[in-house]
Design a protein around this motif. Sequence first.
Motif, PDB file in Angstrom:
ATOM      1  N   GLU A  78       2.577   1.805  -3.332  1.00 49.82           N
ATOM      2  CA  GLU A  78       1.673   2.400  -4.331  1.00 49.82           C
ATOM      3  C   GLU A  78       1.528   3.904  -4.125  1.00 49.82           C
ATOM      4  O   GLU A  78       1.608   4.685  -5.070  1.00 49.82           O
ATOM      5  CB  GLU A  78       0.281   1.765  -4.217  1.00 49.82           C
ATOM      6  CG  GLU A  78       0.226   0.348  -4.718  1.00 49.82           C
ATOM      7  CD  GLU A  78      -1.204  -0.162  -4.762  1.00 49.82           C
ATOM      8  OE1 GLU A  78      -2.108   0.609  -5.119  1.00 49.82           O
ATOM      9  OE2 GLU A  78      -1.409  -1.342  -4.435  1.00 49.82           O
ATOM     10  N   LEU A  79       1.298   4.298  -2.877  1.00 53.06           N
ATOM     11  CA  LEU A  79       1.140   5.730  -2.578  1.00 53.06           C
ATOM     12  C   LEU A  79       2.409   6.498  -2.929  1.00 53.06           C
ATOM     13  O   LEU A  79       2.356   7.619  -3.448  1.00 53.06           O
ATOM     14  CB  LEU A  79       0.782   5.917  -1.098  1.00 53.06           C
ATOM     15  CG  LEU A  79      -0.672   5.569  -0.726  1.00 53.06           C
ATOM     16  CD1 LEU A  79      -0.814   5.332   0.773  1.00 53.06           C
ATOM     17  CD2 LEU A  79      -1.629   6.685  -1.177  1.00 53.06           C
TER      18      LEU A  79
ATOM     19  N   SER B 193       0.840  -1.209   0.000  1.00 51.68           N
ATOM     20  CA  SER B 193       0.000   0.000   0.000  1.00 51.68           C
ATOM     21  C   SER B 193       0.869   1.251   0.000  1.00 51.68           C
ATOM     22  O   SER B 193       0.638   2.197  -0.758  1.00 51.68           O
ATOM     23  CB  SER B 193      -0.921   0.026   1.226  1.00 51.68           C
ATOM     24  OG  SER B 193      -1.727  -1.118   1.269  1.00 51.68           O
TER      25      SER B 193
ATOM     26  N   LEU C 105      -4.558   3.430  -7.617  1.00 49.46           N
ATOM     27  CA  LEU C 105      -4.416   2.984  -6.229  1.00 49.46           C
ATOM     28  C   LEU C 105      -5.201   1.696  -5.975  1.00 49.46           C
ATOM     29  O   LEU C 105      -6.349   1.568  -6.390  1.00 49.46           O
ATOM     30  CB  LEU C 105      -4.876   4.082  -5.262  1.00 49.46           C
ATOM     31  CG  LEU C 105      -3.965   5.317  -5.167  1.00 49.46           C
ATOM     32  CD1 LEU C 105      -4.580   6.379  -4.258  1.00 49.46           C
ATOM     33  CD2 LEU C 105      -2.565   4.952  -4.686  1.00 49.46           C
ATOM     34  N   GLY C 106      -4.584   0.770  -5.317  1.00 46.52           N
ATOM     35  CA  GLY C 106      -5.233  -0.497  -4.972  1.00 46.52           C
ATOM     36  C   GLY C 106      -4.818  -1.655  -5.862  1.00 46.52           C
ATOM     37  O   GLY C 106      -5.061  -2.820  -5.539  1.00 46.52           O
TER      38      GLY C 106
ATOM     39  N   LYS D 193       2.780   6.770  -6.742  1.00 46.45           N
ATOM     40  CA  LYS D 193       1.843   7.771  -7.273  1.00 46.45           C
ATOM     41  C   LYS D 193       2.383   9.179  -7.028  1.00 46.45           C
ATOM     42  O   LYS D 193       2.305  10.052  -7.894  1.00 46.45           O
ATOM     43  CB  LYS D 193       0.472   7.590  -6.628  1.00 46.45           C
ATOM     44  CG  LYS D 193      -0.655   8.332  -7.372  1.00 46.45           C
ATOM     45  CD  LYS D 193      -2.021   7.875  -6.885  1.00 46.45           C
ATOM     46  CE  LYS D 193      -3.128   8.764  -7.422  1.00 46.45           C
ATOM     47  NZ  LYS D 193      -3.368   8.552  -8.859  1.00 46.45           N
TER      48      LYS D 193
END
Lengths: 381, 381
Positions: free
Chosen positions: A352-353, A349, A364-365, A356
Motif C-alpha cells: 500500500e505504501l 502494508s 492507506l489501510g 501510494k
Amino acid sequence: MLVKDRLLIPGPSQVPPQVNSAMIRPIMGHRSNDFSKLHEEIGQKLKEIFQTENEVLILTGSGTAAMDASVSSVVNEGDPVLCIVTGKFGERFAELAEAYGADLTVLEYEWGDTYDLDEVKRVMAEKKYKLVCATHNETSTGVTNNIASLGELCQKHDALLLVDAVSSMGGMDIKTDAWHVDLMVTGSQKAFMLPPGLGFVSLSKRAIEVIENNDSKNYYVSLKKAKKSQSKWSTPFTPNVSLFYALDAACDMILEEGLDTVFARHELLTQACRKAVEALGLKLLAKEENASRTVTAFTGDVDTEKVRSIMKKKYGFAIAGGQDRLKGKLIRIGHMGYMDIVDLLGCISALELSLKEVGYPVELGTGVRAAMEVVYEGGRA
Amino acid sequence: MLVKDRLLIPGPSQVPPQVNSAMIRPIMGHRSNDFSKLHEEIGQKLKEIFQTENEVLILTGSGTAAMDASVSSVVNEGDPVLCIVTGKFGERFAELAEAYGADLTVLEYEWGDTYDLDEVKRVMAEKKYKLVCATHNETSTGVTNNIASLGELCQKHDALLLVDAVSSMGGMDIKTDAWHVDLMVTGSQKAFMLPPGLGFVSLSKRAIEVIENNDSKNYYVSLKKAKKSQSKWSTPFTPNVSLFYALDAACDMILEEGLDTVFARHELLTQACRKAVEALGLKLLAKEENASRTVTAFTGDVDTEKVRSIMKKKYGFAIAGGQDRLKGKLIRIGHMGYMDIVDLLGCISALELSLKEVGYPVELGTGVRAAMEVVYEGGRA
C-alpha cells in the motif's frame, strides 16, 4: 536505514532458522551407514508429504534437473508426448521433450488460464501418447491446473502422467496416488522451506517399469540410476549432504504442523492476499477456482516495476514481476513454506505504501484491513 | 498452524542473522594476541557508539552486573549516594547502593513520570553526594529522563554521575561526554542487538580516579580490575568469547547504518507505535516529551494479559506486560535494535486483531493506518 530482507518471491522462499541450523552439522560420508539411515528416514517422510505409497527419489540438482530426469528417463526418440502448457513452466516440459527428440504435441493456453479438459480428451482420443506432461501449479501465473481429471484420462489411455509440482508440493493438497500421477516432480526451494539444490520425483509402478526398460541417453539426470541406488538407500553420485540434513528438519516441521494445517495456512494466506489485492482495486490474474495457494499474481493501472523497486528498497520485500510475455505487466507475491499471516500483513502494508508513493490512488489501510478481515472471520485459532 | 516467534519485549531483543553467524566462529583463546586485537578494535567502536573519548569496559555478565560493578567500585560504606527513581530499574540502583552500605537518599517519582529537576537541585544543594544514580531510559515505564541537566548539576556539585542506559544505548542519541556522565552503563541484549551476556561501562577521568583510589570489597564485578586488564586489551576473568565476535559484528552494523540513521529509525518506530496506540483509543503512559524511543508502554480499558496471550499464541509476538506495581495493567512493546518499520506494522496489525478478539471496540485497520500515515508523511526515503 535498516531494512530487513524479506523473501516473498515465488521461490526460493524463506528458510526457517531450525533448517539453517541443521545445515551446519558436520558433513558425513555419503557412503556411510549413518547417511543411508538418514536417507531412509527422509524417504519415509517424503512419501507422507507426497501422499504416495511409492518411492520418492532425491536428486542433487534443481527442480529443472528433476524435470529433465523425468522426461529423459521416459522418452526415447520419436515417442509421442503431449505437453499441456499454461505458462512458462509448461513450456519447459515442451522444451525438454523436444530436446530428447519426442514426437511432440503441445496444447497451449493463455497465460492466466487453466487447460481445457474437453480439448485434452479430444486430443488424447486421436493418438496414443506415451507421456503426458502438465504443470500442477504454474509459478509464472499463479494458476493451478486440475490434475485429478488428467490422471483419470491418462489411466484410461495408458499414458504416463508427469506432473510439475515444484511450486506447490508441501503447500497444497496434492494426492499423488489418488490422482494417478506416475511421475510427480518437485524442488527443495519452495514450500519445502529449503535452500535450492534438491529435486524430488515420485515413481509409480508403471513409471518404474517404463524407465527400467528404457534405453535413455542421460547420465547424471537418470531416474534409472537414482532408483537403483535408492533401493539400497544410496545415491548414484555425491548427494548434497547438508541439504539432506536440512530436508530432514524441514519434513519434520511440515509433518509436526500437520499436512492439513499446512494446507489451511496456505489457504488463509491466499485468501488474505487476494482480498487485499481486490480491495486495492488491482486485478487478480487467476480466477478463484484456479488460484494457486502458493503464489498470487495480479496487475493494475500502475507501474509494477516501480512498485516492486520501492517494496524492495524501502521495506525489504523481494516480490516478483512477470516472466517472458508478462514481463513488466505483473506482480507476483509468493506465500509458500515458512510464512505466516503476519508476514503477509506486513507485505500488504508495504504494498500500500509503495502504491501510494507511485501515485496510485490508495487510502492507506484499505488492503491490510481486507486481509485482517479474512483472518478475523476465519476465526483463526 | 505455523506462527513465527517475534521477540518484541523491551529486551532481550531480536538478534540479526549476521550476528548469530558471527557467534559460531571457532572459540579462540582469550589470552591470545588475536583476541587482544579483536578486543581493541571493539573498544574503538564502542567509543563511537557511546559518543565518548573515554574507555568503555566490557564485562561478561548482564546489565545488572555492570550496574553492580559501577556502584560497588565507587561506593564505600557510609558514602552519601543519591538515587533518582522513576521505575523498577531506578529502584535497582537504590537496592545496590543499600547493599554496599551507602548513606542513601532516594528521590522517588510516579511510575510513568520523569524526575523533577528543581527538587533534585534542592536536594543536592543541601548535601554533598559522592555519587548520583539515574536511569536514562526506564524500561518498566517507557520514560526517558533528562540526563544532560543532571550532568551539569553533578559537575557543579562535584558528584559522580552514574547512568543506566541499558535499554537505550545504541538506539537513542546518548552523548556520554557532552552530558558529563562519569559512568555510563549498558547491556548487550537491547538496542545493541546481541544476546544477553555482556555489560558495558564507560569511565570518565574523574570516575577512574575515584575507582582507583577506592577500597571496594567486590571481586568479580570490579571496574578497577576490568580497567587494569583492559589497559592491556585483556580481561580479568574469562570473557564470553562468542559474544565478543557478535559484538564486533553488531557494532559494525550500527556504525555502517550510521548513528543518526539508527536514531531516526527508532524515532520512526516510536512515532508510528504511539500514533497507532492513540488511534486505537488506548492510553500512552509516557508524555510525548519524555517518551522512550526504544519501548512504548500503554494501557486501556481491556484485559491486557489476555491481549498479550493472544498476541503470542496466534501471531507469535512476545510483548511485555507491566512490572511490579504495574503488573497486569500495562502493555509494553519493545522497538529496539534489529527492528524495522514492517516489523512494527505487523505488530500493530496483530494487536488490533487481538484487541478485537477480546471484545475491545476496534475497527480493523485503524491502528495500522495511523502507523502507515506516520511512515508516509515522514517521507521515509
